[in-house]
Design an enzyme around this catalytic site. Structure first.
Site, PDB file in Angstrom:
ATOM      1  N   CYS A 160     -18.106   0.943 -20.102  1.00  0.00           N
ATOM      2  CA  CYS A 160     -19.376   0.735 -19.395  1.00  0.00           C
ATOM      3  C   CYS A 160     -20.044  -0.592 -19.756  1.00  0.00           C
ATOM      4  O   CYS A 160     -20.741  -1.183 -18.939  1.00  0.00           O
ATOM      5  CB  CYS A 160     -20.320   1.899 -19.664  1.00  0.00           C
ATOM      6  SG  CYS A 160     -19.724   3.480 -19.001  1.00  0.00           S
ATOM      7  N   LEU A 193      11.805   4.297  -7.758  1.00  0.00           N
ATOM      8  CA  LEU A 193      10.352   4.236  -7.546  1.00  0.00           C
ATOM      9  C   LEU A 193       9.747   5.618  -7.292  1.00  0.00           C
ATOM     10  O   LEU A 193       8.565   5.843  -7.527  1.00  0.00           O
ATOM     11  CB  LEU A 193      10.037   3.291  -6.382  1.00  0.00           C
ATOM     12  CG  LEU A 193       8.587   2.871  -6.174  1.00  0.00           C
ATOM     13  CD1 LEU A 193       7.997   2.262  -7.445  1.00  0.00           C
ATOM     14  CD2 LEU A 193       8.463   1.877  -5.022  1.00  0.00           C
ATOM     15  N   GLY A 194      10.573   6.549  -6.818  1.00  0.00           N
ATOM     16  CA  GLY A 194      10.067   7.910  -6.628  1.00  0.00           C
ATOM     17  C   GLY A 194       9.433   8.148  -5.266  1.00  0.00           C
ATOM     18  O   GLY A 194       9.224   7.206  -4.500  1.00  0.00           O
ATOM     19  N   TYR A 195       9.142   9.414  -4.978  1.00  0.00           N
ATOM     20  CA  TYR A 195       8.570   9.796  -3.667  1.00  0.00           C
ATOM     21  C   TYR A 195       9.323   9.084  -2.548  1.00  0.00           C
ATOM     22  O   TYR A 195       8.762   8.301  -1.795  1.00  0.00           O
ATOM     23  CB  TYR A 195       7.088   9.431  -3.586  1.00  0.00           C
ATOM     24  CG  TYR A 195       6.171  10.349  -4.344  1.00  0.00           C
ATOM     25  CD1 TYR A 195       6.171  11.716  -4.116  1.00  0.00           C
ATOM     26  CD2 TYR A 195       5.270   9.840  -5.271  1.00  0.00           C
ATOM     27  CE1 TYR A 195       5.310  12.554  -4.813  1.00  0.00           C
ATOM     28  CE2 TYR A 195       4.409  10.672  -5.964  1.00  0.00           C
ATOM     29  CZ  TYR A 195       4.445  12.026  -5.729  1.00  0.00           C
ATOM     30  OH  TYR A 195       3.598  12.838  -6.409  1.00  0.00           O
ATOM     31  N   ASP A 254      -9.581   6.476  -2.732  1.00  0.00           N
ATOM     32  CA  ASP A 254      -8.380   6.837  -3.492  1.00  0.00           C
ATOM     33  C   ASP A 254      -8.836   7.443  -4.816  1.00  0.00           C
ATOM     34  O   ASP A 254     -10.024   7.698  -5.013  1.00  0.00           O
ATOM     35  CB  ASP A 254      -7.509   5.602  -3.716  1.00  0.00           C
ATOM     36  CG  ASP A 254      -8.082   4.689  -4.773  1.00  0.00           C
ATOM     37  OD1 ASP A 254      -9.327   4.645  -4.911  1.00  0.00           O
ATOM     38  OD2 ASP A 254      -7.314   4.028  -5.484  1.00  0.00           O
ATOM     39  N   TYR A 303      -6.335   6.899   3.667  1.00  0.00           N
ATOM     40  CA  TYR A 303      -6.510   5.826   2.683  1.00  0.00           C
ATOM     41  C   TYR A 303      -5.776   4.563   3.115  1.00  0.00           C
ATOM     42  O   TYR A 303      -6.343   3.469   3.173  1.00  0.00           O
ATOM     43  CB  TYR A 303      -6.035   6.243   1.275  1.00  0.00           C
ATOM     44  CG  TYR A 303      -5.812   5.007   0.445  1.00  0.00           C
ATOM     45  CD1 TYR A 303      -6.899   4.342  -0.105  1.00  0.00           C
ATOM     46  CD2 TYR A 303      -4.556   4.419   0.345  1.00  0.00           C
ATOM     47  CE1 TYR A 303      -6.731   3.140  -0.768  1.00  0.00           C
ATOM     48  CE2 TYR A 303      -4.375   3.225  -0.318  1.00  0.00           C
ATOM     49  CZ  TYR A 303      -5.469   2.585  -0.871  1.00  0.00           C
ATOM     50  OH  TYR A 303      -5.303   1.376  -1.493  1.00  0.00           O
ATOM     51  N   CYS A 355     -19.076  -3.127 -17.417  1.00  0.00           N
ATOM     52  CA  CYS A 355     -19.174  -2.760 -16.007  1.00  0.00           C
ATOM     53  C   CYS A 355     -20.263  -3.536 -15.276  1.00  0.00           C
ATOM     54  O   CYS A 355     -21.419  -3.538 -15.701  1.00  0.00           O
ATOM     55  CB  CYS A 355     -19.434  -1.265 -15.871  1.00  0.00           C
ATOM     56  SG  CYS A 355     -19.548  -0.741 -14.141  1.00  0.00           S
ATOM     57  N   GLU A 398       0.812  -1.219   0.000  1.00  0.00           N
ATOM     58  CA  GLU A 398       0.000   0.000   0.000  1.00  0.00           C
ATOM     59  C   GLU A 398       0.845   1.268   0.000  1.00  0.00           C
ATOM     60  O   GLU A 398       0.482   2.258  -0.632  1.00  0.00           O
ATOM     61  CB  GLU A 398      -0.982   0.007   1.181  1.00  0.00           C
ATOM     62  CG  GLU A 398      -2.097  -1.026   1.056  1.00  0.00           C
ATOM     63  CD  GLU A 398      -2.977  -0.810  -0.168  1.00  0.00           C
ATOM     64  OE1 GLU A 398      -2.969   0.301  -0.736  1.00  0.00           O
ATOM     65  OE2 GLU A 398      -3.658  -1.754  -0.578  1.00  0.00           O
ATOM     66  N   SER A 430       6.698  16.225 -11.335  1.00  0.00           N
ATOM     67  CA  SER A 430       5.308  16.661 -11.430  1.00  0.00           C
ATOM     68  C   SER A 430       5.192  18.181 -11.504  1.00  0.00           C
ATOM     69  O   SER A 430       4.284  18.704 -12.118  1.00  0.00           O
ATOM     70  CB  SER A 430       4.510  16.119 -10.248  1.00  0.00           C
ATOM     71  OG  SER A 430       5.217  16.337  -9.050  1.00  0.00           O
TER      72      SER A 430
END
Length: 373
Positions: free
Chosen positions: A216, A97-99, A155, A137, A219, A54, A319
């Site tokens: 759709c 992976l970033g962040y 999310d 989250y 769905c 997560e 970003s």
DNA sequence: AAGTCGGGGTG
DNA sequence: CACCCAGACTT
């Protein structure tokens, strides 16, 4: 017409889900049980694995995470192994992976879990929420998926699915609309299968109820959906205006020497707190705006005169930043040393596994490529 | 409420 | 290109 931020009960009552929550849950779950992807963190029954996945999945797509997750679990198989690692080892595993703050939070939280929770992940929403890097989250995701608690999650996928199902207009990030999304998630989560229900909502958003052209006709819950009924499901949710991407310029010098075990490259950690904090990089000077730093500035960073040849230029987009980097190469004598302890020599073959960012990896690839031509 | 923080996939 | 992604945290 419902305005932005209408109460949850009104939104629910005015929708096609009203009085048919059970049918909605069954339709979504049976689709999920039939169509779900096999993912390495699914069905493992290990809260640690759920937690790691997560955190990695925050603002990061599933396909990107899969390999990182498997390498991570091989290197740090449990909370104790992670807590015992040093920060550089953790950043090595996260490299690309970033962040990177996420990796530091994960590491810090592992120590907290060992020292204050007997090595076991907290099993309540409130307990999870105290861990660094675990927000509303992620706490809901771990609580429902790993511990079977009927906790809601919201999310980016859930926002899109609910905005369409319930025709929620206006900025989805507004406080009022956030209350609606969380209220709906809480009202709809199946207490019998909370983890699967939450994963099903996200998987629906990722694979069927997509941003541009939702499928759709595939769905499982279109009979409940206001967006499908309107004929323009892609009109919701409203898209937020993006802030401008600021230009940046940098000069980086790839300094090499012949060490005892072959070629070595000079790297040092970035300043803590800023962009790519703590990641190893080549000697670099960055500047906001479109004016180029001078090679001399990098030389003074190193406290030496640098005779370097320009080998190329590349663009890297964050970003909110667009960074152009001029790359120089310099070879120094094998006895070269630097007074500043910030700098260190890394053997070339070890660089690919070091704690470097994707940007540094690109700079290295570019300098190598020019060497052979 | 707005800004910061990476990187990659996609139309 | 622009947009989006199993967001959290700071100001």
């Amino acid at each position: 017409m419902r305005g932005a931020g209408a109460g949850v009960s009104e939104v629910l009552a005015a929708s096609a889900v009203a009085g048919r929550v059970d049918a909605f849950q069954r339709a979504l779950l049976s689709w999920f049980w039939r169509e779900r992807r096999e993912l390495p963190w699914r069905g493992v029954g290990d809260p640690y694995a759920t937690w790691v996945s997560e955190i990695m999945l925050q603002q990061t797509q599933v396909v990107t995470v899969v390999d990182y997750f498997q390498r991570w679990m091989a290197r740090f198989p449990d909370v104790a192994a992670l807590a015992a690692a040093n920060e550089e080892e953790v950043l090595e595993q996260w490299s690309g992976l970033g962040y990177y703050r996420r990796a530091r939070f994960l590491h810090r939280a592992a120590k907290v879990i060992v020292e204050e929770h007997g090595g076991e992940l907290p099993s309540t929403l409130e307990g999870l929420r105290t861990l660094p890097g675990v927000g509303p989250y992620t706490a809901g995701a771990i609580a429902s998926i790993a511990f079977g608690l009927p906790a809601p999650i919201v999310d980016g996928n859930v926002i899109r699915v609910f905005a369409r199902l319930f025709a929620i207009e206006g900025d989805p990030r507004s406080t009022a609309n956030q209350k609606s999304f969380w209220g709906l998630a809480e009202a709809l989560v199946d207490p019998q299968n909370p983890g699967d229900f939450n994963e099903a909502l996200m998987e629906l958003g990722a694979r069927v109820c997509t941003p541009r052209s939702p499928a759709c006709l595939l769905c499982p819950v279109r009979e409940f959906c206001a967006g499908f009924a309107s004929g323009e499901p892609e009109a919701l949710p409203e898209v937020a205006r993006r802030s401008a991407v600021k230009p940046m310029r940098a000069v980086a010098v790839v300094v090499t020497r012949q060490g005892r075990r072959g070629k070595e490259l000079l790297v040092g950690p970035r300043d803590a707190g800023g962009l790519l904090a703590g990641m190893l990089e080549f000697p670099t000077v960055e500047r906001e705006g479109k004016r180029w730093p001078k090679l001399d500035e990098v030389a003074s960073l190193l406290g030496m005169k640098v005779v370097a040849e320009e080998v190329g230029e590349l663009t890297h987009v964050f970003s909110h930043r667009r960074l152009l980097t001029r790359i120089f190469a310099a070879e120094v004598g094998s006895e070269a040393t630097f007074a500043d302890e910030r700098w260190r020599w890394v053997p070339e073959r070890e660089l690919s596994q070091a704690a470097i960012s994707a940007l540094t990896r690109k700079i290295y690839e570019r300098s190598k490529q020019l060497e052979t031509t």
